[in-house]
Design an enzyme around this catalytic site. Structure first.
Site, PDB file in Angstrom:
ATOM      1  N   LYS A  10       0.887  -1.216   0.453  1.00  0.00           N
ATOM      2  CA  LYS A  10       0.028  -0.076  -0.345  1.00  0.00           C
ATOM      3  C   LYS A  10       0.761   1.017  -0.160  1.00  0.00           C
ATOM      4  O   LYS A  10       1.806   1.153   1.167  1.00  0.00           O
ATOM      5  CB  LYS A  10      -0.980   0.188   1.682  1.00  0.00           C
ATOM      6  CG  LYS A  10      -2.599  -0.095   0.906  1.00  0.00           C
ATOM      7  CD  LYS A  10      -2.741   0.102   2.348  1.00  0.00           C
ATOM      8  CE  LYS A  10      -4.533  -0.213   2.202  1.00  0.00           C
ATOM      9  NZ  LYS A  10      -4.908  -0.054   3.874  1.00  0.00           N
TER      10      LYS A  10
HETATM   11  C1  E4P Z   1      -8.539   0.325   3.461  1.00  0.00           C
HETATM   12  O1  E4P Z   1      -7.124  -0.184   2.715  1.00  0.00           O
HETATM   13  C2  E4P Z   1      -7.848   1.169   5.120  1.00  0.00           C
HETATM   14  O2  E4P Z   1      -7.148   0.491   5.395  1.00  0.00           O
HETATM   15  C3  E4P Z   1      -9.623   1.685   5.448  1.00  0.00           C
HETATM   16  O3  E4P Z   1     -10.436   0.791   5.104  1.00  0.00           O
HETATM   17  C4  E4P Z   1      -9.562   2.220   6.266  1.00  0.00           C
HETATM   18  O4  E4P Z   1     -10.651   2.534   7.109  1.00  0.00           O
HETATM   19  P1  E4P Z   1     -11.104   3.603   7.770  1.00  0.00           P
HETATM   20  O5  E4P Z   1     -11.697   5.114   7.174  1.00  0.00           O
HETATM   21  O6  E4P Z   1     -12.529   3.333   8.366  1.00  0.00           O
HETATM   22  O7  E4P Z   1      -9.894   3.833   9.323  1.00  0.00           O
END
Ligand code: E4P
Length: 216
Positions: free
Chosen positions: A84
């Protein structure tokens, strides 16, 4: 639409894996810290051993050169790791280099169509528009997912769209209708997707009727 689990909780991943509906996992530094585990590598390797599909693990540095270095280390943890990378200028530079090295990137923290297009052009395998966080500031998170899917379809981009920052089961319905390739969901939302009160009532009624019949 595929479902990924958005968590670093090993027990939740094991339970969800048993259902046979999970194709991958996404983690981030906040999710790992919630588990109180600093051994990020061990956590990701454990997840990769449970889920054979793509498992996203995030870089935690800011400069392109550092991202590339860290991403290569993360990618070596398991064959199904996806790195990521945030949707920044440094992130795009890192993504284009990593894509040339055949390292899969999930461009994360994506909040606009422009960021998603740039991510695809840089060679990201996935882009992750954050639906809930956009909704939180009064924007239309799912509208962004819809726009990205439409534009990627129109230009025949291979990059997959992950509806991320999913907060409730209705988000999953909307993500599917928007044509998202994947929705990454917290465990709580996965359980919400399963539940319907009429199913529970129906099961109880069938069991009650069967019980009465066997007592006659
Ligand atoms: C996705 O890859 C992220 O880790 C995640 O969906 C972030 O979600 P949040 O906005 O609830 O922290």
């Amino acid at each position: 639409m595929q479902i990924f689990l958005d968590t670093a909780n090993i027990e939740q991943i094991r339970q969800a894996a048993r259902l046979g509906v999970i194709s991958g996992v996404t983690t981030n530094p906040s999710l790992v810290s919630q588990e109180g585990r600093a051994d990020y590598e061990a956590v990701v390797k454990e997840i990769c051993s449970i889920i054979p599909g793509p498992v996203s693990a995030e870089v935690v540095v800011e400069k392109a050169k550092d991202m590339i270095e860290q991403a290569q280390k993360i990618a070596a943890w398991a064959p199904n790791v996806v790195v990521k990378i945030p949707a920044t200028a440094a992130g795009l530079e890192a993504t284009s280099t990593l894509a040339k090295k055949k390292i899969k990137v999930n461009m994360t923290l994506c909040f606009s169509l422009n960021q998603a297009i740039l991510g695809a052009l840089a060679g990201a395998s996935y882009v992750s528009p954050f639906v809930g966080r956009l909704d939180d500031i009064g924007e239309d998170g799912m509208g962004l997912v819809r726009d990205i899917v439409d534009v990627f379809d129109y230009y025949e981009f291979d990059t997959r769209v992950i509806a991320a920052s999913i907060r409730h089961a209705q988000h999953c319905v909307s993500a599917a209708l928007a044509g998202a390739h994947i929705a990454t969901v917290p465990y709580k939302v996965l359980t919400q997707m399963i539940q319907h009160p009429l199913t529970d009532i129906g099961v109880a009624r069938f069991q009650g009727d069967w019980q009465r019949l066997s007592e006659q």
